[in-house]
Design a protein around this motif. Sequence first.
Motif, PDB file in Angstrom:
ATOM      1  N   ASN A 134       0.958  -1.212  -0.170  1.00 25.68           N
ATOM      2  CA  ASN A 134      -0.051   0.148   0.365  1.00 25.68           C
ATOM      3  C   ASN A 134       0.834   1.013  -0.318  1.00 25.68           C
ATOM      4  N   GLU A 135       2.214   1.040   0.761  1.00 21.34           N
ATOM      5  CA  GLU A 135       2.941   2.482   0.995  1.00 21.34           C
ATOM      6  C   GLU A 135       3.668   2.921  -0.603  1.00 21.34           C
ATOM      7  N   TYR A 225      12.399   4.304   1.796  1.00 20.50           N
ATOM      8  CA  TYR A 225      13.549   5.351   2.052  1.00 20.50           C
ATOM      9  C   TYR A 225      14.273   6.020   0.988  1.00 20.50           C
ATOM     10  N   LYS A 226      14.164   5.302  -0.490  1.00 17.82           N
ATOM     11  CA  LYS A 226      14.464   6.169  -1.079  1.00 17.82           C
ATOM     12  C   LYS A 226      13.463   6.664  -1.990  1.00 17.82           C
ATOM     13  N   ASN A 227      12.065   6.217  -1.420  1.00 20.19           N
ATOM     14  CA  ASN A 227      10.785   7.150  -1.664  1.00 20.19           C
ATOM     15  C   ASN A 227      10.741   8.273  -1.255  1.00 20.19           C
ATOM     16  N   ALA A 228      10.390   7.945   0.671  1.00 19.74           N
ATOM     17  CA  ALA A 228      10.190   9.312   1.325  1.00 19.74           C
ATOM     18  C   ALA A 228      11.659  10.146   0.543  1.00 19.74           C
ATOM     19  N   ASP A 229      12.680   9.937   0.574  1.00 17.03           N
ATOM     20  CA  ASP A 229      14.003  11.429   0.336  1.00 17.03           C
ATOM     21  C   ASP A 229      13.829  11.762  -1.009  1.00 17.03           C
ATOM     22  N   PRO A 241       7.877  23.075   2.748  1.00 16.41           N
ATOM     23  CA  PRO A 241       7.843  22.625   4.396  1.00 16.41           C
ATOM     24  C   PRO A 241       7.649  20.854   3.982  1.00 16.41           C
ATOM     25  N   VAL A 242       8.817  19.935   4.956  1.00 22.67           N
ATOM     26  CA  VAL A 242       8.860  18.948   5.089  1.00 22.67           C
ATOM     27  C   VAL A 242       9.060  18.692   6.270  1.00 22.67           C
ATOM     28  N   ASP A 243       8.359  17.909   7.231  1.00 22.14           N
ATOM     29  CA  ASP A 243       8.632  17.335   7.883  1.00 22.14           C
ATOM     30  C   ASP A 243       9.451  15.864   8.486  1.00 22.14           C
ATOM     31  N   GLN A 280       4.993   8.827   7.129  1.00 24.17           N
ATOM     32  CA  GLN A 280       4.779  10.180   7.341  1.00 24.17           C
ATOM     33  C   GLN A 280       4.872  11.267   6.545  1.00 24.17           C
ATOM     34  N   VAL A 281       5.863  11.609   5.770  1.00 26.78           N
ATOM     35  CA  VAL A 281       6.336  11.897   4.583  1.00 26.78           C
ATOM     36  C   VAL A 281       5.282  12.626   3.567  1.00 26.78           C
ATOM     37  N   LYS A 282       4.777  10.984   3.193  1.00 28.82           N
ATOM     38  CA  LYS A 282       2.973  10.750   2.292  1.00 28.82           C
ATOM     39  C   LYS A 282       2.412  12.134   2.957  1.00 28.82           C
TER      40      LYS A 282
END
Length: 424
Positions: A134-135, A225-229, A241-243, A280-282
């Motif tokens: 899903n993620e 991790y690559k997708n989040a990065d 902004p991104v937390d 979280q990034v999504k």
Amino acid sequence: MKETGQSAVFGRRKEPHTVIIARGNEIRHFTIRPWLAAFIGSALAAIAIGYLLATSYLVLRDDLIGATTARQARMQQAYEDRISALRAQVDRITSRQLLDQQLMETKVSELLARQTQLSERHGRLGPILERAENEVGDAAGPVARKPDEHAEVTGSLSQAPTYSVASLSAGDTKPFSLWSTRSDPLEGETAADRADKLFVSINASLKAIENQQLSRITTLADNAYKNADAIAQALEAAGLPVDSELDKSDVGGPLVPLDPSMAFDSKVKELDEALDALDQVKKEARKLPLANPAPGHTVTSPFGVRTDPILGSAALHTGMDFRAPIGMPAKVTAAGIVTRAGWAGGYGRMVEVDHGNGFATRYGHLSEIDVTVGQKLAAGDVIGKTGSSGRSTGPHLHYEVRHNGEAIDPLRFLTVGKKVAQYL
């Protein structure tokens, strides 16, 4: 004289032997015939021989009995030695069988334990793989993986082979002959040898499955991790902004070797953390108005200084205008809450949606408003229909993005939206 003459003529006549016994006036005589004498002599000789034989037997009997006893003793000893040797051989065979059985039971127990461990891991991997699907899903793209790799990862982990070894026993040699990797056993190869080869093969297969699980989990974690990065970098490059706490460059500490039994738990924890970071990034990205409010429609007026279409003088255009016919559904670009819905001067019929963190979007010149103040919206919900109300020269959709009340170029958000759409 006549008899004498006969004797002279025909030879001397053999007279029978006569035994004369005189006793007083009594005289007795016995005539002994030759055959009788021979019989008596034979009888005496037989008696003498029998006596000698009997005497010899009595003299030699002890020696004969002793020799017989010794011979029997030797034969008995030989039989006892043979029986002892056979018993020892049987004991060795039995001991070897017991040892083989114990070793086999130990190996079977180890295989069952590893199979149980794989089953437990499979149970733990199910929810994580579903979450990873899903993620990560198809969003990994060229940055994170090759095409269809995720399907391969999910399939290989969720369909781990199962080995049934519970039926194996020391005396059951049939499975070994059936499962052996060789079609014809080698000369002198026993069932235990084939069992050892079978166990080695199964162990190798189970080890390969474990390694594949760890490898695939690591791949999924890296992809997450690559997708989040990628999402974070796209947002940061646009000044949005991104937390997130994805930076892992500042690390250190002593090297502590990892127990192999803990490797799986460590990798699963790492994957879980990677999915948390990606989620979280999504969430942060989905809060931002990154979608196109009128996909497929031409931008007729960008953000910035332009010539006012009515007065003809220079003026600041605080949004973007999209060519749109009257009555086209206008959709919100991110989830939020309606803060304004009605007539707003030069905007005409306008809807304003608050997305949190100081971000808001406005949709002007609508011909119809289909939401109310305070209504919660999800990304893509219809807020009204496009038109040409207010200060407008023709049907279009006026779209604004504001942060803490200040207008921002929507193109920054649309550009980032295109980059991260594949990850969201």
